[in-house]
Design a protein around this motif. Structure first.
Motif, PDB file in Angstrom:
ATOM      1  N   TYR A 282     -11.947  -5.827   0.963  1.00 44.17           N
ATOM      2  CA  TYR A 282     -10.531  -5.656   0.615  1.00 44.17           C
ATOM      3  C   TYR A 282      -9.837  -6.981   0.253  1.00 44.17           C
ATOM      4  O   TYR A 282      -9.130  -7.061  -0.772  1.00 44.17           O
ATOM      5  CB  TYR A 282      -9.899  -5.005   1.841  1.00 44.17           C
TER       6      TYR A 282
ATOM      7  N   ALA B 210       9.747 -12.645   9.110  1.00 45.12           N
ATOM      8  CA  ALA B 210       8.343 -12.701   8.727  1.00 45.12           C
ATOM      9  C   ALA B 210       7.516 -11.648   9.451  1.00 45.12           C
ATOM     10  O   ALA B 210       6.514 -11.165   8.937  1.00 45.12           O
ATOM     11  CB  ALA B 210       7.784 -14.083   9.026  1.00 45.12           C
TER      12      ALA B 210
ATOM     13  N   MET C  33       5.357  -3.986  13.641  1.00 41.89           N
ATOM     14  CA  MET C  33       5.762  -2.657  13.174  1.00 41.89           C
ATOM     15  C   MET C  33       4.810  -2.270  12.058  1.00 41.89           C
ATOM     16  O   MET C  33       4.568  -3.065  11.148  1.00 41.89           O
ATOM     17  CB  MET C  33       7.203  -2.691  12.666  1.00 41.89           C
TER      18      MET C  33
ATOM     19  N   ASP D   1       1.749 -11.282   8.207  1.00 41.38           N
ATOM     20  CA  ASP D   1       0.411 -10.700   8.413  1.00 41.38           C
ATOM     21  C   ASP D   1      -0.481 -10.842   7.179  1.00 41.38           C
ATOM     22  O   ASP D   1      -1.698 -10.665   7.288  1.00 41.38           O
ATOM     23  CB  ASP D   1       0.533  -9.212   8.808  1.00 41.38           C
TER      24      ASP D   1
ATOM     25  N   GLN E 188      -7.630  -8.200  -3.072  1.00 40.10           N
ATOM     26  CA  GLN E 188      -6.284  -8.786  -2.974  1.00 40.10           C
ATOM     27  C   GLN E 188      -6.228 -10.129  -3.717  1.00 40.10           C
ATOM     28  O   GLN E 188      -5.229 -10.445  -4.370  1.00 40.10           O
ATOM     29  CB  GLN E 188      -5.897  -8.951  -1.499  1.00 40.10           C
TER      30      GLN E 188
ATOM     31  N   GLY F  47       4.862 -10.736   4.050  1.00 35.37           N
ATOM     32  CA  GLY F  47       5.116 -10.959   5.474  1.00 35.37           C
ATOM     33  C   GLY F  47       3.995 -11.821   6.059  1.00 35.37           C
ATOM     34  O   GLY F  47       2.966 -12.056   5.412  1.00 35.37           O
TER      35      GLY F  47
ATOM     36  N   ASN G 279       8.282  -3.693   6.294  1.00 38.59           N
ATOM     37  CA  ASN G 279       8.004  -3.908   4.859  1.00 38.59           C
ATOM     38  C   ASN G 279       9.266  -4.359   4.146  1.00 38.59           C
ATOM     39  O   ASN G 279       9.235  -5.251   3.310  1.00 38.59           O
ATOM     40  CB  ASN G 279       7.560  -2.613   4.157  1.00 38.59           C
TER      41      ASN G 279
ATOM     42  N   ASP H 138      -5.971  -9.361  -7.322  1.00 35.67           N
ATOM     43  CA  ASP H 138      -4.625  -8.884  -7.664  1.00 35.67           C
ATOM     44  C   ASP H 138      -3.712 -10.020  -8.113  1.00 35.67           C
ATOM     45  O   ASP H 138      -2.896  -9.861  -9.014  1.00 35.67           O
ATOM     46  CB  ASP H 138      -3.948  -8.237  -6.439  1.00 35.67           C
TER      47      ASP H 138
ATOM     48  N   GLN I 116       0.835  -1.201   0.000  1.00 37.47           N
ATOM     49  CA  GLN I 116       0.000   0.000   0.000  1.00 37.47           C
ATOM     50  C   GLN I 116       0.872   1.254   0.000  1.00 37.47           C
ATOM     51  O   GLN I 116       1.817   1.333   0.786  1.00 37.47           O
ATOM     52  CB  GLN I 116      -0.873   0.021   1.249  1.00 37.47           C
TER      53      GLN I 116
ATOM     54  N   ILE J  67       8.336  -8.287  11.809  1.00 35.91           N
ATOM     55  CA  ILE J  67       9.154  -7.341  12.563  1.00 35.91           C
ATOM     56  C   ILE J  67       8.205  -6.567  13.480  1.00 35.91           C
ATOM     57  O   ILE J  67       7.165  -6.085  13.032  1.00 35.91           O
ATOM     58  CB  ILE J  67       9.890  -6.374  11.599  1.00 35.91           C
TER      59      ILE J  67
HETATM   60  P1  TYM Z   1       1.250  -3.667   3.392  1.00 37.46           P
HETATM   61  O1  TYM Z   1       1.299  -2.488   2.503  1.00 37.46           O
HETATM   62  O2  TYM Z   1       0.689  -3.484   4.769  1.00 37.46           O
HETATM   63  O3  TYM Z   1       2.686  -4.308   3.555  1.00 37.46           O
HETATM   64  C1  TYM Z   1       3.524  -4.611   2.435  1.00 37.46           C
HETATM   65  C2  TYM Z   1       4.333  -5.868   2.736  1.00 37.46           C
HETATM   66  O4  TYM Z   1       5.098  -5.699   3.935  1.00 37.46           O
HETATM   67  C3  TYM Z   1       4.845  -6.782   4.837  1.00 37.46           C
HETATM   68  N1  TYM Z   1       4.905  -6.265   6.226  1.00 37.46           N
HETATM   69  C4  TYM Z   1       5.666  -6.798   7.192  1.00 37.46           C
HETATM   70  N2  TYM Z   1       6.523  -7.849   7.195  1.00 37.46           N
HETATM   71  C5  TYM Z   1       7.161  -8.126   8.364  1.00 37.46           C
HETATM   72  N3  TYM Z   1       6.988  -7.398   9.513  1.00 37.46           N
HETATM   73  C6  TYM Z   1       6.138  -6.340   9.541  1.00 37.46           C
HETATM   74  N4  TYM Z   1       5.997  -5.628  10.651  1.00 37.46           N
HETATM   75  C7  TYM Z   1       5.434  -5.998   8.354  1.00 37.46           C
HETATM   76  N5  TYM Z   1       4.524  -5.030   8.027  1.00 37.46           N
HETATM   77  C8  TYM Z   1       4.211  -5.212   6.718  1.00 37.46           C
HETATM   78  C9  TYM Z   1       3.432  -7.251   4.481  1.00 37.46           C
HETATM   79  O5  TYM Z   1       3.218  -8.586   4.880  1.00 37.46           O
HETATM   80  C10 TYM Z   1       3.425  -7.097   2.980  1.00 37.46           C
HETATM   81  O6  TYM Z   1       4.005  -8.237   2.367  1.00 37.46           O
HETATM   82  N6  TYM Z   1      -2.757  -6.015   1.583  1.00 37.46           N
HETATM   83  C11 TYM Z   1      -1.332  -5.823   1.417  1.00 37.46           C
HETATM   84  C12 TYM Z   1      -0.964  -5.293   0.035  1.00 37.46           C
HETATM   85  C13 TYM Z   1      -1.488  -6.120  -1.066  1.00 37.46           C
HETATM   86  C14 TYM Z   1      -0.958  -7.361  -1.531  1.00 37.46           C
HETATM   87  C15 TYM Z   1      -1.804  -7.725  -2.617  1.00 37.46           C
HETATM   88  C16 TYM Z   1       0.111  -8.159  -1.133  1.00 37.46           C
HETATM   89  C17 TYM Z   1      -2.550  -5.809  -1.853  1.00 37.46           C
HETATM   90  N7  TYM Z   1      -2.765  -6.763  -2.777  1.00 37.46           N
HETATM   91  C18 TYM Z   1      -1.586  -8.912  -3.312  1.00 37.46           C
HETATM   92  C19 TYM Z   1       0.325  -9.356  -1.845  1.00 37.46           C
HETATM   93  C20 TYM Z   1      -0.517  -9.700  -2.913  1.00 37.46           C
HETATM   94  C21 TYM Z   1      -0.867  -4.815   2.434  1.00 37.46           C
HETATM   95  O7  TYM Z   1      -1.619  -4.018   2.926  1.00 37.46           O
HETATM   96  O8  TYM Z   1       0.483  -4.864   2.669  1.00 37.46           O
END
Ligand code: TYM
Length: 347
Positions: free
Chosen positions: A133, A198, A210, A154, A137, A152, A17, A140, A8, A200
């Motif tokens: 949502y 995976a 995070m 989540d 996804q 990740g 991320n 996508d 996003q 953080i």
């Molecule tokens: P988003 O934008 O929140 O995060 C992008 C990517 O970063 C990973 N991530 C993390 N990994 C480890 N520790 C953390 N604290 C952390 N925070 C975020 C997320 O797992 C992600 O891989 N819905 C998704 C975006 C999306 C998407 C998709 C992803 C939309 N369509 C299709 C894969 C396939 C999202 O909000 O990620």
């Protein structure tokens, strides 16, 4: 192998991320390039359509979409080898979502932990987009017949849902070939999560991930932070008074210590065991400066490239336009097959 993933474009990229997803994107892209692209293709996109599911400021979203294009390019996503685009320029994402809305079940969506977390107690006031949502996804990745989706921890639940939707759609609507066998419309995608990073966690609370939406800036390292800010955030990170243990088992019930060791091991590309064999027995007074140094050293080149690229608006527009044209083309057969399987007349 077709690799598809999104992020996003809200705010700046944070360390979660980067270590949990983007660094893996770059590695997968580079591994594929080593085979001359014969083994497949990578598509990476800015999930701008997802960003309107929460209250947002239009001008900020517009700017963040371009900034995130610069961030991803700075991290190593190469638009001449991977397809880099934003969802809003590829209408097939929203179209396919509508088609899949007929297959997704309310009960499935109700179980999504991100929906529960983000809607909180105010479900009546949450947007319908926040609820549906995960169907977007699913669209996508299914639109491109993705085989692998680097995310990740989540996002794993959303990926499971995409598989459930694909499977039910194939079962209910896939056409049969002349031998009476089903010709599936969608490929079932697999989530790929980096084992070391995976999840953080927040620097202020080791039990929360995070996140961009945490109101405290001290809870996350952002790629745009300068070296002093990064070092300050590590220095102020919450810890306990004990020295680091020599064994991984000693990190149990110490979530903040575990998180800092995880960050170190991910940045150094090594194991928790190796980090503890170096720092076990030492206090955070010694470990934190070493971590801050490693962090600054690892992210400085990316940050410098980002600062340069973000100013080149023409180049960013060109990257997105080219990526969108390629993605539109790639999505056509699957979207057509989905319309057809559902019996919709399109002339
Ligand atoms: P988003 O934008 O929140 O995060 C992008 C990517 O970063 C990973 N991530 C993390 N990994 C480890 N520790 C953390 N604290 C952390 N925070 C975020 C997320 O797992 C992600 O891989 N819905 C998704 C975006 C999306 C998407 C998709 C992803 C939309 N369509 C299709 C894969 C396939 C999202 O909000 O990620």
């Amino acid at each position: 192998m077709r690799i598809v993933s999104g992020i996003q474009p809200t705010g700046s990229l944070h360390l979660g991320n980067y270590l949990g997803a983007i660094r893996n994107w770059v590695r997968m892209q580079d591994d594929l390039a080593a085979t001359d692209g014969e083994n497949g293709q990578c598509l990476f996109f800015l999930a701008d359509l997802h960003a309107i599911s929460m209250p947002h400021e239009p001008a900020a979203l517009h700017a963040a979409t371009l900034e995130m294009t610069a961030v991803l390019t700075a991290c190593g996503i190469d638009s001449s080898r991977s397809i880099l685009f934003n969802q809003a320029q590829v209408p097939a994402h929203a179209e396919l979502q509508w088609l899949l809305n007929g297959t997704a079940r309310m009960g499935w969506l109700n179980r999504m932990t991100q929906w529960k977390d983000k809607a909180g107690k105010n479900r009546e006031g949450a947007s319908a987009a926040l609820f549906t949502y995960p169907v977007l996804q699913a669209a996508d990745v299914l639109l491109y017949q993705a085989t692998h989706v680097p995310v990740g921890d989540d996002q794993r639940q959303h990926l499971e849902l995409a598989r459930d939707i694909a499977q039910k759609f194939n079962n209910d609507f896939a056409p049969k070939n002349e031998n009476g066998e089903e010709a599936p419309v969608f490929t079932l995608p697999e989530a790929i999560t980096p084992p070391a990073a995976a999840r953080i966690m927040s620097l202020r609370d080791g039990s929360k991930k995070m996140s961009k939406s945490d109101p405290s800036e001290m809870s996350r390292i952002e790629l745009a932070d300068d070296a002093d800010t990064m070092a300050q955030k590590i220095k102020k990170a919450k810890t306990d008074p004990e020295p680091l243990p020599s064994e991984v088992a000693g990190l149990e019930d110490r979530p903040e210590a575990l998180n800092l060791v995880t960050i170190y091991s991910a940045l150094a590309d090594t194991t928790h065991e190796a980090v503890l064999s170096q720092f076990g027995g030492q206090g955070f007074g010694a470990f934190k400066p070493a971590l801050a140094e490693l962090l600054v050293e690892s992210l400085a080149p990316v940050r410098d490239r980002f600062v340069e690229l973000r100013q080149d608006r023409e180049m960013l527009d060109a990257i997105l336009a080219r990526g969108a044209a390629q993605a539109r083309e790639l999505g056509i057969p699957t979207l057509d097959a989905a319309y057809k399987a559902l019996g919709l007349v399109r002339g």
